[in-house]
Design an enzyme around this catalytic site. Structure first.
Site, mmCIF file in Angstrom:
data_model
loop_
_atom_site.group_PDB
_atom_site.id
_atom_site.type_symbol
_atom_site.label_atom_id
_atom_site.label_comp_id
_atom_site.label_asym_id
_atom_site.label_seq_id
_atom_site.Cartn_x
_atom_site.Cartn_y
_atom_site.Cartn_z
ATOM 1 N N LEU A 166 0.833 -1.200 0.000
ATOM 2 C CA LEU A 166 0.000 0.000 0.000
ATOM 3 C C LEU A 166 0.869 1.252 0.000
ATOM 4 O O LEU A 166 0.485 2.285 -0.508
ATOM 5 C CB LEU A 166 -0.904 0.014 1.237
ATOM 6 C CG LEU A 166 -2.008 -1.033 1.287
ATOM 7 C CD1 LEU A 166 -2.692 -1.002 2.647
ATOM 8 C CD2 LEU A 166 -3.025 -0.766 0.192
ATOM 9 N N GLY A 167 2.016 1.146 0.653
ATOM 10 C CA GLY A 167 2.858 2.329 0.735
ATOM 11 C C GLY A 167 4.158 1.996 1.426
ATOM 12 O O GLY A 167 4.383 0.877 1.905
ATOM 13 N N GLY A 171 7.054 3.746 4.139
ATOM 14 C CA GLY A 171 7.404 4.849 5.016
ATOM 15 C C GLY A 171 8.733 4.549 5.676
ATOM 16 O O GLY A 171 8.846 3.640 6.473
ATOM 17 N N GLY A 172 9.757 5.295 5.294
ATOM 18 C CA GLY A 172 11.074 5.041 5.862
ATOM 19 C C GLY A 172 11.485 3.622 5.594
ATOM 20 O O GLY A 172 11.442 3.138 4.465
ATOM 21 N N VAL A 231 4.109 -0.994 4.038
ATOM 22 C CA VAL A 231 2.740 -1.214 4.473
ATOM 23 C C VAL A 231 2.036 -2.086 3.436
ATOM 24 O O VAL A 231 2.068 -1.783 2.240
ATOM 25 C CB VAL A 231 1.993 0.129 4.634
ATOM 26 C CG1 VAL A 231 0.606 -0.115 5.193
ATOM 27 C CG2 VAL A 231 2.775 1.055 5.541
ATOM 28 N N LYS A 235 1.772 -2.909 8.792
ATOM 29 C CA LYS A 235 2.993 -2.122 8.683
ATOM 30 C C LYS A 235 4.123 -2.923 9.302
ATOM 31 O O LYS A 235 4.087 -3.210 10.505
ATOM 32 C CB LYS A 235 2.783 -0.800 9.413
ATOM 33 C CG LYS A 235 3.889 0.202 9.269
ATOM 34 C CD LYS A 235 3.446 1.509 9.933
ATOM 35 C CE LYS A 235 4.394 2.650 9.626
ATOM 36 N NZ LYS A 235 3.905 3.904 10.190
ATOM 37 N N ASP A 246 3.616 14.471 15.207
ATOM 38 C CA ASP A 246 3.919 14.343 13.780
ATOM 39 C C ASP A 246 2.633 14.485 12.955
ATOM 40 O O ASP A 246 2.325 13.652 12.110
ATOM 41 C CB ASP A 246 4.626 13.018 13.493
ATOM 42 C CG ASP A 246 5.419 13.068 12.183
ATOM 43 O OD1 ASP A 246 5.606 14.187 11.645
ATOM 44 O OD2 ASP A 246 5.837 12.011 11.710
#
Ligand SMILES: *[C@@H]1O[C@H](CO)[C@@H](O)[C@H](O)[C@H]1NC(C)=O
Ligand SMILES: *[C@@H]1O[C@H](CO)[C@@H](O)[C@H](O)[C@H]1NC(C)=O
Ligand SMILES: *[C@@H]1O[C@H](CO)[C@@H](O)[C@H](O)[C@H]1NC(C)=O
Ligand SMILES: *[C@@H]1O[C@H](CO)[C@@H](O)[C@H](O)[C@H]1NC(C)=O
Ligand SMILES: *[C@@H]1O[C@H](CO)[C@@H](O)[C@H](O)[C@H]1NC(C)=O
Ligand SMILES: *[C@@H]1O[C@H](CO)[C@@H](O)[C@H](O)[C@H]1NC(C)=O
Ligand SMILES: *[C@@H]1O[C@H](CO)[C@@H](O)[C@H](O)[C@H]1NC(C)=O
Ligand SMILES: *[C@@H]1O[C@H](CO)[C@@H](O)[C@H](O)[C@H]1NC(C)=O
Ligand SMILES: *[C@@H]1O[C@H](CO)[C@@H](O)[C@H](O)[C@H]1NC(C)=O
Length: 894
Positions: A583-584, A586-587, A591, A605, A716
């Site tokens: 899905l994505g 991040g760092g 995910v 995640k 954040d």
């Protein structure tokens, strides 16, 4: 010259009964004996009840009998206030509803003095009106249109030294939310005229479904135009047909109707320097084919509305959402016949209001409830009435409050020294969550020093001297006192032990609330065990988290329930169908899409905790650091276990197997807000959808700040952390953990404790504000600006004004509001709604943290923006609003 609004209710006809019920009406006959109620006999059929449940003070009186024949029943009784400076009604209302609030006064020589007092009326903490210049035998009323922001409204009578205040009736009438909308403040009625009427009838309910009172009005230069044909009322303002069926028209060939008043003339009693006018029109004549009626409306010589043509089939209301302002106090509205018009102008009804500033909010409702409970708990006889904090000149004795003009006033200090208090220290004190100073000295308090005192986060001064307290002082208080963060005085309590040693002996403190459920504890213990295990194995990447989410579906008595929240790596592989769909990213975390039980979609995640780099020699030091982090992390986990809110993404489970560590979240079908704003998606979010997203995110943050104790700072907040459901409702993600995890490549971590993303970081580090809610408010402000503009937080190609707040400020100086709005919206928005949203956003990004509003205020204001957007979109046909494309900045950035 228009007269002021002092009138006698001589006759009220209820000719055109619409069958509308009185739902939402609150009708108090002030001074009516407790428990009595009646239905008005003069034709309105309004049900009045006694005001006794709504006020504790005052005396019931009745007007002299000879006056009764002239007035309606609700004016026969009255309540007078010989004692106290300020006496307040507290009436429960529906927050956010637009109300017409009317206070009526008829002296009727109730006291045999035959003279009337002069006194002030307050609406909550705000001045409303001075009641003066009226007669013993005439009724007088003050009316305001107001949208309460709390669940109650206070109406206060203030003795100003010119006689005993009194009140005869207090009425609340809900209005439609798309009428009488103005940019800020409330509307105090100056007059409301049934123009051209030449009888003595004041129309009100049920002729007027909203129970407005229409006074007949005409002038010598005018003649009456009338019809027997029923005029259809408009859908929103709905002035009664009978009022619309007469109109004022100039006599004898004149081509204009002038309506003027002087706001500086004390004899008229008209006050205010910003007026709002509502003109109601309908064509009453049967026009021949060669006949035509059109006119301009001018205000002080300038065209205010151009070329208006009354409609014969329906009423039309002309108004503006911005006020008419005159520097010399002279107000002159003229209807001027157009050259090609064969007929002179007419006007059927005319309302004028002055703007009333209602910006001073009342004290936070929880604080009010707490202090009221404290008062009744100790049976205190102090003259504490009305709002505890505001107006400042009426602040309750012994209190001190914060009042920065943005957040609701809060109680920060309570001094009940020498007040004869007996019994235990009441737990209601724990509800004063902002309190900094508490003085209960020199009373006869008994029992132990409760533990909740050490839980008050802001407490700096605690004085319990000279009481009869027993037991021991909680360790935490002693520690805070030793560390200098608390000034603690407990002397002269003969039976009180104030040293550490007595705590060791008396370990069990019965006052510690057993709040953590067994189930929750087990989850926590499992978490601790995993942590410790991981720590011992010195794995570099660590993941662990567990938080149960929906308290309702969680069986707190079953310790095994929590195991279901833990997934094996094999299960995660199955859930994600062997990590099929990303899905994505991040760092260092990816995910994946997954399905639990082949039915519930989730986002998985897989991530790692930032490792501490270093050579072998500093390994020991690193271990200590890591352990420290884990301790903090644990505290955070503990907190998150208590968090559930519809605008926060839910954590449904976790996986921890060796280096395979994952967090399992609910699935958000529409991804993150950033990708929608940056144009990566095909659809363009409408302004309404954006406002709803902004409100959702603000509510999530409000819950973290105000609904969680202690507050959770997100640290954040950014568009990438706002996720959207399939219906485009928004939820905040990654709350509470951001101090431990780097979420994506752009995240900047200067120390393990400060997490955040450039562009969203609070610039006000002087206040250590990254430690408090106001830094989230800053980040949220950036998000809101992005929602409005669709620009990135930092635009690297713009050297002059790289930050979005600089760019907005710069662009607004040179252009109007439309020049900053996302051009993809193509102007499809209500300009006032957008400009108010910009104001809120700019307040949030104030450089000084204490100038920023709290999230609850942001939520309230954004809801108003949404209301403006919705009411503008609903029906323009009968209400024509002016759009101001000018934006005035409140001077926040001084
Ligand atoms: C009002 O009614 C309540 C309950 O119906 C009763 O307890 C109370 O005594 C009444 N008060 C008066 C003044 O009649
Ligand atoms: C107003 O509401 C509060 C809180 O909901 C309640 O305690 C109180 O009794 C209500 N007052 C009246 C007069 O109904
Ligand atoms: C009210 O009193 C004035 C004198 O003060 C009198 O002229 C007038 O007629 C009275 N009006 C009514 C309605 O009683
Ligand atoms: C209607 O207008 C006519 C003409 O001006 C007038 O004679 C009549 O009295 C008016 N009717 C009412 C009810 O005022
Ligand atoms: C009509 O207006 C003219 C001039 O303005 C004036 O002389 C005349 O007396 C007026 N007639 C009436 C009935 O008011
Ligand atoms: C009201 O304004 C008009 C111009 O629009 C002017 O002709 C008229 O004299 C003014 N009336 C007063 C009383 O100021
Ligand atoms: C009357 O004149 C105005 C301009 O003064 C114009 O806008 C309008 O269309 C005209 N109306 C008619 C019916 O001629
Ligand atoms: C203080 O408390 C003790 C023990 O509870 C009791 O014996 C004593 O009478 C109390 N003294 C006062 C002044 O209340
Ligand atoms: C206004 O009121 C209508 C119905 O009374 C409601 O459906 C609508 O949501 C309200 N709008 C706002 C913005 O509160």
């Amino acid at each position: 010259m228009l007269k002021s609004s002092v009138f006698a209710i001589l006759l009220v006809f209820a000719l055109f009964v619409h069958g509308q019920d009185q739902s939402g009406f609150i009708s108090l006959d002030c001074g009516l004996p407790r428990n009595e109620s009646y239905k008005e006999t003069s034709g309105t059929d309004i049900n009045y009840i006694s005001d006794a449940p709504f006020i504790k003070t005052g005396i019931s009186n009745s007007i002299a009998p000879e006056y009764k024949a002239y007035f309606q029943d609700q004016l026969f009784h009255l309540r007078s206030f010989p004692d106290g400076i300020r006496n307040c009604y507290r009436v429960n209302v529906t927050r956010g509803t637009r109300y017409l609030i009317r206070a009526s006064f008829l002296h009727g020589n109730y006291d045999g003095q035959n003279t009337v007092p002069q006194f002030d009326l307050h609406l909550g903490a705000n001045f409303w009106a001075t009641v003066k210049d009226y007669k013993v035998n005439l009724s007088n009323s003050k009316e305001i249109i107001h949208v309460p922001l709390q669940d109650y409204v206070r109406v206060c009578l203030v003795n100003t030294g010119s006689g005993t205040p009194f009140i005869s009736a207090l009425e609340f009438r809900p209005l439609r939310n798309d009428t009488y909308v103005i940019t800020s403040g409330s509307l105090a009625l100056t007059f409301r005229f049934d123009m051209g009427s030449n009888n003595d009838v004041v129309y009100r309910y049920p002729t007027d479904v909203f129970d407005r009172m229409w006074e007949p009005y005409t002038e010598n230069e005018w003649t009456q135009l009338n019809t027997s044909r029923v005029v259809n009322p408009s859908k929103n303002y709905q002035p009664p047909s009978v009022v619309m069926m007469t109109a004022a028209m100039p006599k004898n060939g004149s081509s204009r109707v002038d309506m003027h008043w002087n706001a500086l003339d004390p004899r008229t009693g008209i006050v205010g320097d910003e007026f709002y006018v509502y003109m109601h029109f309908a064509e009453l004549q049967e026009l021949e084919t060669n006949e035509f009626r059109a006119f301009d409306i001018a205000f002080n010589g300038d065209v205010w509305y151009e070329g208006f043509v009354p409609d014969s089939s329906q009423e039309i209301t002309i108004s503006k959402t911005s006020p008419s302002i005159s520097t010399d106090g002279k107000y002159n509205f003229s209807l001027i016949q157009l050259e090609n018009s064969t007929l002179p102008p007419i006007i059927n009804a005319f309302e004028v209001f002055s703007r009333m500033d209602t910006s001073q909010s009342e004290t936070d409702q929880d604080d009010v409830e707490a202090i009221t409970n404290i008062r009744s708990n100790y049976g205190m006889k102090r003259n504490w009435d009305g709002d505890p904090c505001v107006p400042v000149s009426f602040m309750w004795e012994g209190l001190n409050c914060s009042n920065d003009g943005f957040d609701l006033p809060r109680i920060i200090s309570l001094n009940l020294s020498s007040s004869g208090l007996t019994g235990e220290i009441t737990p209601y004190i724990s509800k004063l969550t902002m309190i900094q100073s508490l003085d209960l000295s020199n009373n006869s308090l008994t029992g132990s020093v409760p533990d909740f005192l050490s839980k008050l986060p802001n407490l700096r001064i605690l004085n319990l001297e000279k009481n009869n307290l027993t037991g021991s002082v909680p360790v935490e208080l002693i520690e805070r006192s030793k560390s200098g963060s608390l000034s603690l005085s407990v002397g002269q309590n003969v039976y009180l032990c104030a040293s550490d040693s007595c705590n060791k002996k008396k370990k069990s403190n019965p006052l510690i609330p057993i709040s953590a459920s067994i189930g929750a504890l087990v989850v926590l213990l499992i978490a601790v065990a995993i942590l410790v295990a991981v720590l011992i194995r010195r794995k570099q990447a660590v993941m662990l988290v567990s938080a149960f989410v929906n308290a309702k579906s969680y069986n707190q008595n079953d310790p095994f329930e929590s195991r279901k929240r833990q997934f094996t790596y094999a299960e995660v592989t199955k859930i994600t169908n062997n990590f099929e769909k990303v899905l994505g990213k991040g760092g260092s975390a990816l995910v994946y899409y997954g399905l639990i039980d082949d039915s519930t979609p989730v986002a998985v995640k897989m991530l790692s905790l930032p490792s501490v780099q270093g050579n072998r020699n500093s390994q020991l030091e690193n271990d200590t650091k890591q352990e420290h982090n884990y301790q903090q992390f644990l505290a955070e986990v503990k907190l998150l276990m208590t968090v559930y809110h519809g605008n926060l993404t839910s954590l449904v489970g976790y996986c921890n197997e060796g280096t395979n560590m994952g967090l399992i979240y609910e699935y958000m079908a529409n991804g993150d807000l950033e990708s929608h704003l940056s144009g990566k998606k095909a659809n363009v979010l409408s302004w309404e959808a954006r406002l709803r997203i902004a409100i959702d995110a603000a509510q999530g943050l409000e819950y973290l700040h105000d609904g969680c104790k202690p507050p959770i700072i997100h640290r954040d907040v950014k568009t990438a952390n706002i996720l959207l459901t399939e219906n485009f409702r928004a939820k905040l993600a990654d709350f509470g953990l951001s101090r431990f995890f780097a979420n994506d490549g752009s995240t900047h971590i200067s120390t393990i404790h400060i997490a955040g993303t450039p562009g969203y970081l609070d610039p006000d580090i002087t206040n250590n504000s990254w430690l408090n809610e106001k830094s989230d408010v800053f980040s949220y402000g950036v998000v809101l600006l992005q929602i409005i503009t669709s620009r990135p937080a930092i635009c690297r190609t713009d050297d002059e004004n790289p930050h979005i707040s600089q760019w907005v400020r710069f662009t607004l100086v040179n252009g109007d509001i439309t020049s900053i709005v996302d051009p993809r919206l193509e102007g499809n928005f209500e300009i006032n709604s957008v400009s108010n949203a910009v104001k809120i956003a700019m307040a949030c990004v104030s450089l000084t943290s204490n100038l920023r509003p709290g999230m609850s205020q942001v939520v309230t204001e954004l809801k108003n923006c949404l209301a403006e957007e919705l009411s503008a979109g609903s029906n323009y046909s009968s209400a024509i609003h002016e759009s101001t494309s000018r934006i005035e900045f409140i001077s926040l950035e001084s």
